[in-house]
Scaffold this active site. Structure first.
Site, short mmCIF file in Angstrom:
data_model
loop_
_atom_site.label_atom_id
_atom_site.label_comp_id
_atom_site.label_asym_id
_atom_site.label_seq_id
_atom_site.Cartn_x
_atom_site.Cartn_y
_atom_site.Cartn_z
N ASP A 64 -7.21 -8.29 -22.09
CA ASP A 64 -7.34 -7.51 -21.13
C ASP A 64 -6.29 -6.15 -21.44
OD1 ASP A 64 -7.38 -5.84 -18.76
OD2 ASP A 64 -7.65 -7.88 -17.40
N ASP A 91 -8.68 -1.91 -18.58
CA ASP A 91 -8.51 -1.69 -17.02
C ASP A 91 -8.53 -0.23 -16.63
OD1 ASP A 91 -7.26 -2.77 -14.54
OD2 ASP A 91 -5.61 -1.40 -15.08
N GLU A 132 -13.62 -1.06 -17.02
CA GLU A 132 -13.46 -1.00 -15.27
C GLU A 132 -13.57 0.35 -15.13
OE1 GLU A 132 -10.60 -2.52 -11.80
OE2 GLU A 132 -9.85 -1.68 -13.72
N HIS A 152 -10.55 -11.12 -9.84
CA HIS A 152 -9.03 -11.02 -9.47
C HIS A 152 -8.58 -9.99 -8.53
CE1 HIS A 152 -9.07 -8.18 -12.57
NE2 HIS A 152 -7.92 -7.80 -12.26
N ASP A 153 -9.40 -9.10 -8.12
CA ASP A 153 -8.94 -7.94 -7.32
C ASP A 153 -9.74 -8.00 -6.04
OD1 ASP A 153 -6.90 -6.81 -8.80
OD2 ASP A 153 -8.40 -5.42 -9.68
#
Length: 567
Positions: free
Chosen positions: A99, A201, A257, A330-331
């Site tokens: 990531d 990200d 993302e 995870h968000d």
């Protein structure tokens, strides 16, 4: 089939390291814990692992505030542990994706420490600094994604720095070529170490309008988005990043993302000839239940809206781009709690949602625990939360005069902490996650919902995932590479579609409600059903052939349909 086509057949398993598996009893998940669970991941059918950040970090934002992108954070282990993870992953025929957080760093990063030390420091322009307005207010009225101003005043040099996220996460200045060179070198560093791909990200916010104008929007989070989402030079910078970074190793896969994108944006990011990204996440459907101006507020939505989104992405992007499919990460709150029924129909709705993700055109992502139907945690107070976004939101909204009880209700429903409670491996102490006190509380339902119990039950959510992935691989020409054709487009409960290639086609029927749903297939599809055979369902078969009704949250996958007649 080209090599580029073959990578689209991957199934990705996402790991949030802090909460996956603890190996040393300190209550935090770590790299050696991941190594110990690789055989489990492989058994599901996943062939790629994406791990959230494990770099050196103060952990103000659970690793998304990186203080050194080339070092492993002590809480996760050592570089030797990471190298063992890579080796053991490759031994099992799987790939490892890292990531990358490229929009910002931690305020503890050496670059930012130098940047804030003096206006004349060579690192000053690594970040975005501006003087305040004449009245002393911030340079513009943008809000951060945590709420409140996106600017923080720094007394040492008398200027403000930009942070689209927390004040501990200052934004990098991508307009500075030295910053881009640093990032390109970072990518080559990890590729030389053997990494197979990257998740990027917040990658579509790295390019800001140079004037940094005031925003006219009233969004609670990120109100200036029109001036930095899919910004003026983002495509130029990504092509450069590909040329001087990702292409350093042949076959490197990248997934971005990128929220708030149009179909044209998706094509620009992922069209192979543009050489930017391999794919981006399809975020529009998971966002369907959120208020666009306040992500902690929910909105009612209709199945017709979801159908329109899916059809648009599936049909308009065919052979023009590529995207990753997911329901949770995870968000976000847990998939079955947000879009299914985590009570009476937990098992059925978890299987149905999995069916949706794994039978559409795109690369499916599984978030840890999703494959066993993990649910939201029953948080009772905002004081129990670790999620900085939720805590900031609660503070800012109550300071504005909102009813604390109502704000807390929204926060407890939408906090990211639901996805970050420890993985539930067994009914033993701490769900088998750690021999010490877990950094986050274990969901009380771990005694019933855990991997060990699911392994023993042939009808479990876990074993359903395995069958789904097996079907996806066995019928890749149809499911991965074939066309998508919607059916029953006006039905208010049933989502149905055909997946087809020139030689074969299948039918997927999904009842996204807690009520029985009757339906009737009409038109061209009727002439294709005689040879249909049931491949998978989340209820026992009720009769033969195509049913006339579906039970609550029922999902059925049929294969072997006759090809549609040529026009």
């Amino acid at each position: 089939m080209t090599r580029r086509d073959l990578w689209k057949e991957k199934v990705v398993y996402q790991i949030f390291p802090c909460s996956f598996q603890d190996s040393n009893g300190d209550g935090n998940g770590d790299l050696r814990g991941i190594v110990s669970r690789l055989d489990y991941i492989r058994s599901i059918g996943a062939d790629t692992i994406w791990i959230c950040p494990v770099y050196r970090s103060p952990l103000e934002d659970q690793g998304y505030d990186v203080s050194d992108q080339r070092e492993i954070g002590e809480i996760f282990g050592t570089m030797q542990d990471w190298e063992e993870l890579l080796e053991e992953t490759h031994k099992r025929g799987m790939e490892l994706w890292m990531d990358l957080v490229l929009n910002h760093t931690s305020a503890e990063h050496r670059w930012f420490k130098r940047s804030r030390s003096s206006k004349d420091d060579p690192f000053r322009d690594y970040y975005i600094w501006r003087q305040g307005k004449e009245d002393g207010s911030p340079p513009n009225n943008w809000t951060s994604y945590l709420g409140g101003s996106a600017w923080t005043y720094d007394e040492a040099t008398g200027e403000y720095y930009l942070h689209l996220y927390s004040e501990t996460q200052p934004d990098l200045n991508w307009d500075n070529p030295k910053v881009r060179e640093e990032i390109q070198g970072l990518i080559r560093y990890w590729l030389d170490k053997g990494v197979d791909g990257f998740r990027l990200d917040a990658i579509n916010v790295v390019s800001k309008e140079s004037e940094l104008p005031d925003s006219m929007e009233k969004k609670v989070q990120g109100s200036g988005y029109k001036h930095f989402k899919n910004g003026p030079k983002v495509h130029e910078y990504l092509r450069e990043l590909n040329e001087k970074g990702f292409s350093h190793k042949e076959g490197t896969i990248t997934v971005g993302e990128t929220s708030m994108v149009s179909m044209d944006d998706v094509k620009r990011y992922t069209a192979p000839e543009r050489r930017e990204l391999s794919m981006i996440f399809m975020m529009e459907s998971p966002d369907i239940g959120s208020d666009p101006d306040d992500s902690f507020k929910s909105r009612d939505w209709k199945l017709s809206e979801l159908k329109e989104i899916i059809t648009r992405w599936e049909k308009e992007l065919k052979d023009q781009g590529w995207f990753g499919l997911f329901g949770s990460n995870h968000d976000r709150p847990r998939l079955v709690s947000q879009f299914g029924d985590d009570g009476r129909y937990r098992v059925e709705s978890a299987k149905l949602l999995a069916t949706l993700v794994h039978t559409l055109w795109g690369t499916p992502f599984i978030y840890q625990g999703e494959e066993i139907g993990m649910t939201n945690y029953p948080f009772e107070s905002v004081d129990r939360l670790e999620d900085q976004e939720a805590v900031h939101y609660y503070r800012s909204q109550t300071e504005k005069g909102e009813d604390p009880a109502e704000v807390e209700r929204r926060v407890l429903a939408g906090t990211r902490d639901h996805a970050r409670t420890p993985m539930q491996w067994s009914a033993g102490p701490n769900a088998g996650f750690s021999e010490g006190k877990p950094w986050m509380p274990v969901n009380p339902n771990y005694r019933e919902i855990n991997v060990e119990a699911e392994e023993k039950n042939p009808d479990s959510v876990l074993n359903y995932y395995r069958k789904l992935i097996e079907i996806r691989r066995e019928h890749a020409n149809v499911v991965v590479h074939g066309e998508y054709a919607p059916v029953l487009e006006e039905h208010e409960q049933v989502l149905a579609y055909v997946r087809r290639c020139s030689a074969s086609q299948g039918l997927v029927l999904l009842n996204l409600s807690d009520r029985e749903a009757e339906f009737e297939l009409t038109g061209e599809i009727c002439g294709c059903l005689d040879t249909a055979r049931r491949l998978l369902g989340n209820y026992p078969a009720d009769g033969h052939g195509i049913p006339a009704k579906l039970r609550p949250y029922e999902a059925i996958v049929f294969g072997g349909l006759k090809p549609m007649p040529e026009k």
